[in-house]
Design a protein around this motif. Structure first.
Motif, PDB file in Angstrom:
ATOM      1  N   THR A 155       0.868  -1.176   0.000  1.00  0.00           N
ATOM      2  CA  THR A 155       0.000   0.000   0.000  1.00  0.00           C
ATOM      3  C   THR A 155       0.910   1.234   0.000  1.00  0.00           C
ATOM      4  OG1 THR A 155      -0.113   0.130   2.403  1.00  0.00           O
ATOM      5  CG2 THR A 155      -1.730  -1.280   1.321  1.00  0.00           C
ATOM      6  N   PRO A 156       0.385   2.438  -0.210  1.00  0.00           N
ATOM      7  CA  PRO A 156       1.250   3.617  -0.289  1.00  0.00           C
ATOM      8  C   PRO A 156       2.150   3.825   0.919  1.00  0.00           C
ATOM      9  CG  PRO A 156      -0.924   4.148  -1.140  1.00  0.00           C
ATOM     10  CD  PRO A 156      -1.020   2.769  -0.568  1.00  0.00           C
ATOM     11  N   ALA A 157       1.647   3.593   2.120  1.00  0.00           N
ATOM     12  CA  ALA A 157       2.432   3.885   3.323  1.00  0.00           C
ATOM     13  C   ALA A 157       2.937   2.643   4.046  1.00  0.00           C
ATOM     14  CB  ALA A 157       1.603   4.733   4.289  1.00  0.00           C
ATOM     15  N   PHE A 158       2.298   1.502   3.821  1.00  0.00           N
ATOM     16  CA  PHE A 158       2.609   0.295   4.571  1.00  0.00           C
ATOM     17  C   PHE A 158       2.624  -0.914   3.639  1.00  0.00           C
ATOM     18  CE2 PHE A 158       0.810   3.167   7.681  1.00  0.00           C
ATOM     19  CZ  PHE A 158       1.567   2.953   8.823  1.00  0.00           C
ATOM     20  N   HIS A 159       3.128  -2.023   4.173  1.00  0.00           N
ATOM     21  CA  HIS A 159       2.932  -3.316   3.535  1.00  0.00           C
ATOM     22  C   HIS A 159       1.942  -4.103   4.392  1.00  0.00           C
ATOM     23  CE1 HIS A 159       6.414  -2.274   1.118  1.00  0.00           C
ATOM     24  NE2 HIS A 159       6.163  -3.329   0.360  1.00  0.00           N
ATOM     25  N   HIS A 160       0.955  -4.662   3.748  1.00  0.00           N
ATOM     26  CA  HIS A 160      -0.091  -5.416   4.428  1.00  0.00           C
ATOM     27  C   HIS A 160       0.236  -6.907   4.321  1.00  0.00           C
ATOM     28  CE1 HIS A 160      -4.522  -6.982   4.085  1.00  0.00           C
ATOM     29  NE2 HIS A 160      -3.915  -7.434   5.167  1.00  0.00           N
ATOM     30  N   PHE A 161       0.576  -7.522   5.458  1.00  0.00           N
ATOM     31  CA  PHE A 161       0.906  -8.944   5.506  1.00  0.00           C
ATOM     32  C   PHE A 161      -0.268  -9.734   6.079  1.00  0.00           C
ATOM     33  CE2 PHE A 161       5.068  -6.868   5.729  1.00  0.00           C
ATOM     34  CZ  PHE A 161       5.788  -7.588   4.790  1.00  0.00           C
ATOM     35  N   ILE A 210       2.404  -8.753  19.647  1.00  0.00           N
ATOM     36  CA  ILE A 210       2.303  -8.394  18.227  1.00  0.00           C
ATOM     37  C   ILE A 210       1.592  -7.050  18.071  1.00  0.00           C
ATOM     38  CG2 ILE A 210       1.114  -8.972  16.062  1.00  0.00           C
ATOM     39  CD1 ILE A 210       1.612 -11.918  16.765  1.00  0.00           C
ATOM     40  N   LYS A 211       0.478  -6.915  18.749  1.00  0.00           N
ATOM     41  CA  LYS A 211      -0.322  -5.691  18.641  1.00  0.00           C
ATOM     42  C   LYS A 211       0.488  -4.458  19.046  1.00  0.00           C
ATOM     43  CE  LYS A 211      -4.748  -3.758  20.285  1.00  0.00           C
ATOM     44  NZ  LYS A 211      -5.383  -3.564  18.968  1.00  0.00           N
ATOM     45  N   LYS A 212       1.254  -4.585  20.150  1.00  0.00           N
ATOM     46  CA  LYS A 212       2.043  -3.445  20.615  1.00  0.00           C
ATOM     47  C   LYS A 212       3.194  -3.157  19.666  1.00  0.00           C
ATOM     48  CE  LYS A 212       3.996  -1.438  24.808  1.00  0.00           C
ATOM     49  NZ  LYS A 212       4.358  -1.673  26.215  1.00  0.00           N
ATOM     50  N   LEU A 213       3.862  -4.210  19.156  1.00  0.00           N
ATOM     51  CA  LEU A 213       4.947  -4.014  18.197  1.00  0.00           C
ATOM     52  C   LEU A 213       4.454  -3.280  16.957  1.00  0.00           C
ATOM     53  CD1 LEU A 213       6.739  -7.486  18.363  1.00  0.00           C
ATOM     54  CD2 LEU A 213       7.828  -5.281  18.828  1.00  0.00           C
ATOM     55  N   VAL A 214       3.314  -3.730  16.444  1.00  0.00           N
ATOM     56  CA  VAL A 214       2.788  -3.161  15.208  1.00  0.00           C
ATOM     57  C   VAL A 214       2.272  -1.741  15.429  1.00  0.00           C
ATOM     58  CG1 VAL A 214       0.958  -3.383  13.476  1.00  0.00           C
ATOM     59  CG2 VAL A 214       2.261  -5.403  14.182  1.00  0.00           C
ATOM     60  N   GLU A 215       1.453  -1.543  16.457  1.00  0.00           N
ATOM     61  CA  GLU A 215       0.840  -0.227  16.667  1.00  0.00           C
ATOM     62  C   GLU A 215       1.864   0.816  17.084  1.00  0.00           C
ATOM     63  OE1 GLU A 215      -2.451  -0.673  19.331  1.00  0.00           O
ATOM     64  OE2 GLU A 215      -3.720  -1.623  17.795  1.00  0.00           O
ATOM     65  N   SER A 216       2.926   0.421  17.788  1.00  0.00           N
ATOM     66  CA  SER A 216       3.950   1.383  18.173  1.00  0.00           C
ATOM     67  C   SER A 216       4.746   1.861  16.965  1.00  0.00           C
ATOM     68  CB  SER A 216       4.904   0.776  19.209  1.00  0.00           C
ATOM     69  OG  SER A 216       5.646  -0.290  18.654  1.00  0.00           O
ATOM     70  N   ARG A 217       4.584   1.176  15.843  1.00  0.00           N
ATOM     71  CA  ARG A 217       5.250   1.584  14.604  1.00  0.00           C
ATOM     72  C   ARG A 217       4.256   2.112  13.574  1.00  0.00           C
ATOM     73  NH1 ARG A 217       7.883  -1.752  17.582  1.00  0.00           N
ATOM     74  NH2 ARG A 217      10.173  -1.744  17.585  1.00  0.00           N
ATOM     75  N   GLY A 218       3.044   2.410  14.040  1.00  0.00           N
ATOM     76  CA  GLY A 218       2.054   3.064  13.195  1.00  0.00           C
ATOM     77  C   GLY A 218       1.151   2.136  12.421  1.00  0.00           C
ATOM     78  N   GLY A 219       1.308   0.835  12.586  1.00  0.00           N
ATOM     79  CA  GLY A 219       0.467  -0.118  11.860  1.00  0.00           C
ATOM     80  C   GLY A 219      -0.753  -0.536  12.658  1.00  0.00           C
ATOM     81  N   ARG A 220      -1.454  -1.546  12.159  1.00  0.00           N
ATOM     82  CA  ARG A 220      -2.612  -2.076  12.881  1.00  0.00           C
ATOM     83  C   ARG A 220      -2.717  -3.582  12.677  1.00  0.00           C
ATOM     84  NH1 ARG A 220      -7.730  -2.462  10.199  1.00  0.00           N
ATOM     85  NH2 ARG A 220      -7.560  -2.179   7.949  1.00  0.00           N
ATOM     86  N   TRP A 255       2.724  -2.979   8.160  1.00  0.00           N
ATOM     87  CA  TRP A 255       4.072  -2.715   8.676  1.00  0.00           C
ATOM     88  C   TRP A 255       4.744  -1.642   7.827  1.00  0.00           C
ATOM     89  CZ3 TRP A 255       5.999  -4.482  13.125  1.00  0.00           C
ATOM     90  CH2 TRP A 255       7.374  -4.318  13.369  1.00  0.00           C
ATOM     91  N   PRO A 256       5.366  -0.648   8.481  1.00  0.00           N
ATOM     92  CA  PRO A 256       6.047   0.407   7.727  1.00  0.00           C
ATOM     93  C   PRO A 256       7.403  -0.071   7.217  1.00  0.00           C
ATOM     94  CG  PRO A 256       6.366   0.766  10.054  1.00  0.00           C
ATOM     95  CD  PRO A 256       5.467  -0.438   9.939  1.00  0.00           C
ATOM     96  N   GLY A 257       7.995   0.697   6.351  1.00  0.00           N
ATOM     97  CA  GLY A 257       9.327   0.371   5.856  1.00  0.00           C
ATOM     98  C   GLY A 257       9.398   0.593   4.365  1.00  0.00           C
ATOM     99  N   SER A 258      10.427   1.287   3.927  1.00  0.00           N
ATOM    100  CA  SER A 258      10.583   1.516   2.508  1.00  0.00           C
ATOM    101  C   SER A 258      11.098   0.256   1.846  1.00  0.00           C
ATOM    102  CB  SER A 258      11.551   2.677   2.274  1.00  0.00           C
ATOM    103  OG  SER A 258      12.811   2.394   2.848  1.00  0.00           O
TER     104      SER A 258
END
Length: 250
Positions: free
Chosen positions: A169-175, A215-225, A242-245
């Protein structure tokens, strides 16, 4: 300065104070969790060692029933240590960050499953298009480790099939991590993300009930869901963004 501006300034100052207090409370709670989980290990090890020494000292005087009780006691100690490990992981999830590095996600997934040592009949399928992400490798690996471990533990059989897919996706990768296990009733889709929550008795499936919470805390603390799609008896698909270029290979 008019009264309305003074009121706005006062409210802004109050809001900043509340944010500061909230950050401090969060830091204090994380520190307490970290220290408590460390300090509780020593007495737990003592209990386990004492039960072992008693069993060795009493030798043949100990009945089979008493030996079984000693084994159960040590099993409960191991379970408590697992819960403490989960608390430590949870306390670190939001505050510990690592330097981003190129991570071939396909390889990361396969390496993570190998560490879990699944049975020979378990199958892993990794969909096409897995990126090389410039991201925090330890955190992303921890997310996949918990999800793959859950799929293996809760499948209810050895020949579980797990499929991992990705969508950019534009800002994240959806796994997504899907399995063909027992599934989860819709009434538990929110509950499973809370600490110490297990849907199966720990006497049947050993676990601390902290994996999805971490998992939830790892993901949400990096702006994901995170979210899950599942129905009882129809497998489960866990999703996270998950964010990341994405590193372009030349």
């Amino acid at each position: 300065m008019d009264d309305s501006q003074k009121t706005k300034d006062a409210l802004l100052e109050e809001l900043q104070d509340l944010r500061k207090a909230l950050r401090q409370n969060s830091a204090d709670l994380e520190q307490f969790t970290y220290v408590a989980s460390h300090d509780l290990r020593a007495p737990l090890r003592g209990i386990s060692n004492l039960s072992q020494w008693l069993e060795e000292d009493l030798g043949p005087q100990l009945s089979q029933g008493s030996r079984r009780q000693m084994e159960l006691l040590r099993g409960r100690v191991q379970r408590m240590e697992g819960m403490l490990d989960g608390l430590l992981d949870y306390s670190r999830a939001g505050r510990v960050h690592h330097k981003p590095e190129p991570v071939p996600v396909d390889r990361l997934i396969h390496e993570t499953l190998e560490r879990l040592a699944p049975g020979p009949s378990a199958r892993l399928e990794v969909g096409p298009g897995m990126p090389v992400l410039v991201t925090e490798r330890p955190a992303l690996q921890q997310v996949f480790q918990h999800l793959l471990s859950n799929a293996l533990k809760h499948a209810g059989r050895e020949d579980v099939r797990i499929r991992v897919e990705v969508e950019a996706t534009p800002a994240f990768h959806h796994f997504s991590v899907a399995d063909d296990g027992q599934g989860i009733s819709s009434r538990y889709h929110e509950k499973i993300w809370s600490p110490f929550q297990t849907l199966v008795s720990r006497d049947k499936v050993e676990g601390a009930g902290m994996g999805l919470c971490v998992i939830k805390k790892l993901v949400e603390s990096r702006g994901g869901r995170t979210w899950v799609e599942s129905a009882e008896g129809a497998g489960a698909t866990f999703h996270f963004t998950w964010p990341g270029s994405e590193e372009r290979l030349t």
